[in-house]
Scaffold this motif. Structure first.
Motif, PDB file in Angstrom:
ATOM      1  N   ASN A 120       1.313 -57.600 -29.396  1.00  0.00           N
ATOM      2  CA  ASN A 120       0.988 -56.198 -29.138  1.00  0.00           C
ATOM      3  C   ASN A 120      -0.300 -56.109 -28.327  1.00  0.00           C
ATOM      4  OD1 ASN A 120       3.066 -54.754 -30.824  1.00  0.00           O
ATOM      5  ND2 ASN A 120       2.114 -55.968 -32.448  1.00  0.00           N
ATOM      6  N   GLN A 123      -6.907 -55.509 -29.172  1.00  0.00           N
ATOM      7  CA  GLN A 123      -8.080 -54.662 -29.344  1.00  0.00           C
ATOM      8  C   GLN A 123      -9.190 -55.133 -28.408  1.00  0.00           C
ATOM      9  OE1 GLN A 123      -9.253 -54.564 -33.431  1.00  0.00           O
ATOM     10  NE2 GLN A 123     -10.694 -52.878 -33.179  1.00  0.00           N
ATOM     11  N   THR A 152      -2.819 -57.909 -35.000  1.00  0.00           N
ATOM     12  CA  THR A 152      -1.822 -57.264 -34.147  1.00  0.00           C
ATOM     13  C   THR A 152      -1.062 -58.270 -33.285  1.00  0.00           C
ATOM     14  OG1 THR A 152      -3.454 -56.859 -32.405  1.00  0.00           O
ATOM     15  CG2 THR A 152      -3.124 -55.118 -34.047  1.00  0.00           C
ATOM     16  N   SER A 153      -1.576 -59.490 -33.186  1.00  0.00           N
ATOM     17  CA  SER A 153      -0.876 -60.531 -32.429  1.00  0.00           C
ATOM     18  C   SER A 153       0.189 -61.227 -33.258  1.00  0.00           C
ATOM     19  CB  SER A 153      -1.876 -61.558 -31.880  1.00  0.00           C
ATOM     20  OG  SER A 153      -2.731 -60.952 -30.932  1.00  0.00           O
ATOM     21  N   ASP A 169       6.161 -59.904 -35.852  1.00  0.00           N
ATOM     22  CA  ASP A 169       5.317 -58.732 -35.626  1.00  0.00           C
ATOM     23  C   ASP A 169       5.177 -57.961 -36.939  1.00  0.00           C
ATOM     24  OD1 ASP A 169       4.073 -56.426 -34.778  1.00  0.00           O
ATOM     25  OD2 ASP A 169       5.387 -56.097 -33.054  1.00  0.00           O
ATOM     26  N   GLY A 171       2.765 -55.254 -37.202  1.00  0.00           N
ATOM     27  CA  GLY A 171       2.065 -53.997 -36.975  1.00  0.00           C
ATOM     28  C   GLY A 171       1.131 -54.046 -35.786  1.00  0.00           C
ATOM     29  N   ASN A 172       0.800 -52.875 -35.252  1.00  0.00           N
ATOM     30  CA  ASN A 172      -0.033 -52.801 -34.053  1.00  0.00           C
ATOM     31  C   ASN A 172      -1.249 -51.898 -34.195  1.00  0.00           C
ATOM     32  OD1 ASN A 172       1.079 -50.263 -34.030  1.00  0.00           O
ATOM     33  ND2 ASN A 172       2.397 -50.616 -32.263  1.00  0.00           N
ATOM     34  N   LYS A 173      -1.553 -51.433 -35.404  1.00  0.00           N
ATOM     35  CA  LYS A 173      -2.734 -50.609 -35.591  1.00  0.00           C
ATOM     36  C   LYS A 173      -3.980 -51.484 -35.684  1.00  0.00           C
ATOM     37  CE  LYS A 173      -0.204 -46.988 -38.092  1.00  0.00           C
ATOM     38  NZ  LYS A 173      -0.100 -46.232 -39.374  1.00  0.00           N
ATOM     39  N   THR A 174      -5.131 -50.895 -35.323  1.00  0.00           N
ATOM     40  CA  THR A 174      -6.384 -51.655 -35.348  1.00  0.00           C
ATOM     41  C   THR A 174      -7.459 -50.848 -36.059  1.00  0.00           C
ATOM     42  OG1 THR A 174      -7.084 -50.749 -33.209  1.00  0.00           O
ATOM     43  CG2 THR A 174      -5.849 -52.836 -33.188  1.00  0.00           C
ATOM     44  N   SER A 179      -9.082 -57.849 -37.588  1.00  0.00           N
ATOM     45  CA  SER A 179      -8.251 -58.413 -38.651  1.00  0.00           C
ATOM     46  C   SER A 179      -9.029 -59.456 -39.445  1.00  0.00           C
ATOM     47  CB  SER A 179      -6.998 -59.054 -38.045  1.00  0.00           C
ATOM     48  OG  SER A 179      -6.178 -59.599 -39.062  1.00  0.00           O
ATOM     49  N   GLU A 197      -2.955 -53.349 -39.996  1.00  0.00           N
ATOM     50  CA  GLU A 197      -2.008 -53.286 -38.890  1.00  0.00           C
ATOM     51  C   GLU A 197      -0.860 -52.310 -39.146  1.00  0.00           C
ATOM     52  OE1 GLU A 197      -4.518 -56.679 -38.789  1.00  0.00           O
ATOM     53  OE2 GLU A 197      -3.105 -56.094 -40.376  1.00  0.00           O
ATOM     54  N   SER A 198      -0.462 -52.134 -40.425  1.00  0.00           N
ATOM     55  CA  SER A 198       0.692 -51.264 -40.711  1.00  0.00           C
ATOM     56  C   SER A 198       0.686 -50.682 -42.122  1.00  0.00           C
ATOM     57  CB  SER A 198       1.994 -52.034 -40.502  1.00  0.00           C
ATOM     58  OG  SER A 198       2.047 -53.179 -41.357  1.00  0.00           O
TER      59      SER A 198
END
Length: 424
Positions: A120, A123, A152-153, A169, A171-174, A179, A197-198
């Motif tokens: 994803n 950040q 997110t990676s 994957d 999640g893509n939230k930061t 992390s 992330e999710s």
């Protein structure tokens, strides 16, 4: 809170219980095989320097604050390259590469170095993120391979020869800090706390990376989950998050109990001893003792004590009726584990914040500071400093917690991986 339970029932947990450790000499996950930061290894060095008791050091291909883990004759470590090595990096975040590296335990030589691209959007680098980097989570390993979490990676799995098994994957939230959680292994599953992330804890199949079950609404938790023992020979998965400590069935993801927790985000790992869980966290620093094994809201029946001392980032160890830790503010604590009373509170020789967690081995407490080496304390309820160990030839930050195995300490900086042991 809603919990989602697919038909498959797989799980992965943080602090592998001692009963699930296949090889006592291995340090197979963050904070060791029990997840409690404790090693039974003896004969460990008290003193070292660039010229003393370093068996080998190996130059690392990239930065990272994850800890080394060991399985058999291999050491595994994560790192990142090609973006974000300095806060002033104006490059392309999409160029970031996330590495899992295998080293030979005996001589430190790199056996293989594999990397993946992010799944994803990365950040953007900031002073806050470069403080610890894009490889903060410590990998977990066993006979099936090595498993690493890069926020997110995604989650990546390799076999012991370095062949890619899968990448997942989650999640893509930061968040501003990035992390931090580490995976744990339980039975046939890898457990990932992707709260940032999710807002989800995932149980992934070791073999395929497919989701076995997931628990949602996991709030503001950078912590690594814990597998804890309960009466009757059973085990539970414990996740410490903002406002609540949660207990789950690790085989199904079913929520079993909740307890009122720390009213802030949580980073430290839960440690257990003789049926009691010790939970730290929060910027105001709190500590809570609670018994697992209940059902429903156990705040009134299972919470034993709560005190206004603790740590925001670092995790404790339990030893002979006492809790020990070095807070991220650079203060060493000893608490009476029975009632939470402070036995000692002593400032450590550091002017910087601490990110690494304390390790107990050979009746010594190893405290890794970022700017003044490793402070060695006597594991007694009195502040007794045995040594301060600096490697002055290495100017990089010491962010990672040590790994301990068979008389050796394995320590990493952004620049090097070290094996430290008594040289006769």
């Amino acid at each position: 809170m809603q919990r989602i339970l697919p038909r498959l029932i797989l799980f992965v947990g943080f602090g592998l219980s001692v009963s699930h450790v296949s090889q006592a000499a291995d340090w197979s996950q963050f904070r060791g095989p029990s997840g409690n930061g404790v090693s039974e290894s003896t004969g460990l060095p008290t003193e070292w320097s660039a010229e003393k008791n370093i068996l080998w050091k190996t130059k690392l291909p990239g930065h990272g604050s994850s800890s080394p883990v060991l399985y058999g004759d291999q050491i595994f470590l994560t790192a990142y390259t090609d973006y974000g090595l300095t806060a002033e990096d104006d490059g392309n975040p999409a160029d970031l590469r996330l590495h899992v590296i295998s080293f030979n335990r005996e001589d430190g030589k790199i056996m293989w170095d594999q990397s993946v691209a992010p799944l994803n959007q990365v950040q953007k680098i900031t002073k806050r993120i470069v403080d610890h980097g894009y490889a903060s989570g410590t990998p977990a390993c066993d006979e099936t391979g090595v498993y690493a979490f890069f926020g997110t990676s995604g989650v990546v799995a390799y076999d012991l020869k370095g062949n890619l098994k899968w990448q997942a994957d989650v999640g893509n939230k930061t968040a501003g800090f990035g992390s931090a959680s580490s995976p744990i292994l339980y039975k046939d599953f890898v457990i990932i706390n992707a709260s940032i992330e999710s807002e989800t804890v995932y149980a992934l199949e070791k073999a395929t990376g497919k989701v076995a079950w997931k628990a949602e609404n996991i709030v503001r938790a950078w912590t690594t989950p814990s597998i804890v023992d309960v009466p009757g020979g059973k085990q539970e998965l414990v996740v410490n998050q903002k406002n609540q400590i949660l207990g789950f069935d690790p085989d199904t993801g079913k929520e079993l109990w909740t307890c009122e927790g720390i009213q802030d985000y949580v980073v430290p790992v839960v440690v257990q001893n003789e049926g009691i869980l010790y939970c730290l966290g929060g910027r105001s620093n709190r500590s809570i003792a609670v018994r697992p094994g209940g059902r429903g809201d156990v705040t009134k029946t299972h919470k034993l004590w709560e005190v206004n001392v603790g740590a925001n980032v670092t995790s404790p160890v339990f030893h002979e009726g006492h809790l020990y830790w070095a807070s991220d503010r650079g203060i060493a604590f000893c608490l009476n584990a029975k009632n939470g009373e402070v036995v000692y509170k002593n400032r450590l020789p550091t002017k910087s914040r601490l990110y690494a967690s304390i390790v107990l081995a050979d009746d010594k407490l190893y405290v890794t500071t970022r700017d003044n080496g490793v402070v060695v304390l006597k594991a007694v309820p009195e502040y007794v400093e045995l040594a301060r160990n600096e490697i002055k030839s290495d100017e990089d930050l010491f962010n990672a917690s040590p790994a301990v195995s068979e008389g050796s300490i394995f320590l990493r900086t952004n620049g090097y991986l070290y094996r430290i042991a008594e040289q006769k």
